[in-house]
Design a protein around this motif. Structure first.
Motif, mmCIF file in Angstrom:
data_model
loop_
_atom_site.group_PDB
_atom_site.id
_atom_site.type_symbol
_atom_site.label_atom_id
_atom_site.label_comp_id
_atom_site.label_asym_id
_atom_site.label_seq_id
_atom_site.Cartn_x
_atom_site.Cartn_y
_atom_site.Cartn_z
ATOM 1 N N GLY A 111 -99.880 0.601 -11.465
ATOM 2 C CA GLY A 111 -99.527 0.271 -12.841
ATOM 3 C C GLY A 111 -98.245 0.952 -13.283
ATOM 4 N N ARG A 112 -98.085 2.231 -12.935
ATOM 5 C CA ARG A 112 -96.849 2.940 -13.294
ATOM 6 C C ARG A 112 -95.655 2.314 -12.599
ATOM 7 N NH1 ARG A 112 -100.408 7.210 -13.068
ATOM 8 N NH2 ARG A 112 -99.869 7.750 -10.935
ATOM 9 N N ARG A 113 -95.843 1.925 -11.360
ATOM 10 C CA ARG A 113 -94.758 1.251 -10.645
ATOM 11 C C ARG A 113 -94.446 -0.111 -11.259
ATOM 12 N NH1 ARG A 113 -96.363 2.721 -4.396
ATOM 13 N NH2 ARG A 113 -95.731 4.907 -4.540
ATOM 14 N N THR A 114 -95.480 -0.799 -11.735
ATOM 15 C CA THR A 114 -95.273 -2.095 -12.372
ATOM 16 C C THR A 114 -94.418 -1.948 -13.623
ATOM 17 O OG1 THR A 114 -97.368 -2.938 -11.515
ATOM 18 C CG2 THR A 114 -96.451 -4.056 -13.450
ATOM 19 N N MET B 77 -96.454 -8.348 -4.581
ATOM 20 C CA MET B 77 -97.854 -8.028 -4.888
ATOM 21 C C MET B 77 -98.208 -8.456 -6.315
ATOM 22 S SD MET B 77 -98.173 -4.396 -2.789
ATOM 23 C CE MET B 77 -98.990 -3.607 -4.077
ATOM 24 N N LEU B 78 -97.267 -8.342 -7.243
ATOM 25 C CA LEU B 78 -97.518 -8.788 -8.613
ATOM 26 C C LEU B 78 -97.680 -10.302 -8.679
ATOM 27 C CD1 LEU B 78 -95.114 -6.462 -10.586
ATOM 28 C CD2 LEU B 78 -97.608 -6.460 -10.666
ATOM 29 N N TYR B 79 -96.871 -11.027 -7.916
ATOM 30 C CA TYR B 79 -97.028 -12.484 -7.877
ATOM 31 C C TYR B 79 -98.374 -12.871 -7.265
ATOM 32 C CZ TYR B 79 -92.375 -13.800 -9.491
ATOM 33 O OH TYR B 79 -91.269 -14.010 -10.254
ATOM 34 N N ALA B 80 -98.815 -12.149 -6.236
ATOM 35 C CA ALA B 80 -100.122 -12.431 -5.634
ATOM 36 C C ALA B 80 -101.238 -12.147 -6.631
ATOM 37 C CB ALA B 80 -100.303 -11.597 -4.374
ATOM 38 N N LEU B 81 -101.126 -11.052 -7.372
ATOM 39 C CA LEU B 81 -102.115 -10.721 -8.390
ATOM 40 C C LEU B 81 -102.121 -11.770 -9.502
ATOM 41 C CD1 LEU B 81 -104.189 -8.644 -9.342
ATOM 42 C CD2 LEU B 81 -102.323 -7.419 -10.459
ATOM 43 N N SER B 82 -100.953 -12.248 -9.873
ATOM 44 C CA SER B 82 -100.854 -13.308 -10.868
ATOM 45 C C SER B 82 -101.530 -14.585 -10.364
ATOM 46 C CB SER B 82 -99.385 -13.581 -11.195
ATOM 47 O OG SER B 82 -99.261 -14.654 -12.083
ATOM 48 N N GLY C 259 -87.428 5.128 -5.346
ATOM 49 C CA GLY C 259 -88.174 5.021 -4.099
ATOM 50 C C GLY C 259 -89.229 3.939 -4.074
ATOM 51 N N ILE C 260 -89.261 3.099 -5.062
ATOM 52 C CA ILE C 260 -90.238 2.003 -5.091
ATOM 53 C C ILE C 260 -89.643 0.805 -4.364
ATOM 54 C CG2 ILE C 260 -91.495 0.407 -6.589
ATOM 55 C CD1 ILE C 260 -91.406 2.590 -8.747
ATOM 56 N N ASP C 261 -90.413 0.230 -3.468
ATOM 57 C CA ASP C 261 -89.990 -0.998 -2.784
ATOM 58 C C ASP C 261 -90.194 -2.158 -3.759
ATOM 59 O OD1 ASP C 261 -89.457 -3.142 -1.154
ATOM 60 O OD2 ASP C 261 -90.829 -2.531 0.453
ATOM 61 N N VAL C 262 -89.143 -2.476 -4.494
ATOM 62 C CA VAL C 262 -89.227 -3.446 -5.590
ATOM 63 C C VAL C 262 -89.624 -4.823 -5.076
ATOM 64 C CG1 VAL C 262 -87.907 -4.593 -7.409
ATOM 65 C CG2 VAL C 262 -87.607 -2.154 -7.009
ATOM 66 N N ARG C 263 -89.092 -5.241 -3.960
ATOM 67 C CA ARG C 263 -89.420 -6.576 -3.435
ATOM 68 C C ARG C 263 -90.895 -6.668 -3.065
ATOM 69 N NH1 ARG C 263 -85.296 -8.223 1.073
ATOM 70 N NH2 ARG C 263 -86.760 -9.949 1.112
ATOM 71 N N LYS C 264 -91.411 -5.650 -2.394
ATOM 72 C CA LYS C 264 -92.820 -5.656 -2.001
ATOM 73 C C LYS C 264 -93.717 -5.601 -3.239
ATOM 74 C CE LYS C 264 -96.240 -2.942 0.502
ATOM 75 N NZ LYS C 264 -96.490 -1.674 1.182
ATOM 76 N N HIS C 265 -93.347 -4.775 -4.199
ATOM 77 C CA HIS C 265 -94.158 -4.647 -5.408
ATOM 78 C C HIS C 265 -94.146 -5.953 -6.205
ATOM 79 C CE1 HIS C 265 -96.397 -2.173 -8.219
ATOM 80 N NE2 HIS C 265 -95.788 -2.859 -9.177
#
Length: 141
Positions: free
Chosen positions: A60-63, A86-91, A77-83
């Motif tokens: 959530g903090r990364r989101t 994952m948000l699109y998959a959750l959506s 240090g957050i892998d923005v593309r991977k995150h």
């Protein structure tokens, strides 16, 4: 528009009816617990899980970081593309849950269900307090 057209094409513009012998789908929309439809409890559960994920986990903090400033999140240090993936998959998962709930409520499956719901979602976000120029959205808002 392209996705709507593809859905129409794939379904041959036909509506699928939920058969009466498929009691699980029918029961989802007709069952009442403490006077409220079971669909309300499913919605409340999804909201609760979403609130916990966004407010009590690193995900959530990364989101919020990616949504606020993707470049700063990348530098942190957050892998923005991977995150983002994952948000699109959750959506997509949430859309699937919503589709089952709509199908249970209407006892039909149609490629036109949900047309223009994205405008309702945008309106709800704005009414909930998120600014169009940026801001911090919340599940409850």
């Amino acid at each position: 528009v392209a996705a709507r057209g593809l859905a129409q094409r794939m379904s041959n513009q036909r509506t699928q009816l939920v058969q009466a012998d498929n009691s699980m789908i029918v029961d989802l929309s007709t069952t009442r617990v403490l006077g409220l439809p079971l669909l309300v409890y499913v919605f409340a559960l999804v909201v609760l899980i979403g609130w916990i994920v966004l407010n009590r986990t690193t995900f959530g903090r990364r989101t919020y970081a990616v949504g606020g400033n993707p470049e700063a999140a990348r530098l942190a240090g957050i892998d923005v593309r991977k995150h983002t993936l994952m948000l699109y998959a959750l959506s997509g998962l949430c859309c699937g849950i919503a589709a089952v709930l709509i199908m249970a409520r209407t006892t039909t499956g149609s490629s036109t269900h949900g047309d223009l719901y994205e405008l309702d979602a945008i309106a709800a976000v704005i009414i909930g307090g998120t600014l169009l120029t940026g801001g911090r959205g919340t599940i409850i808002g």
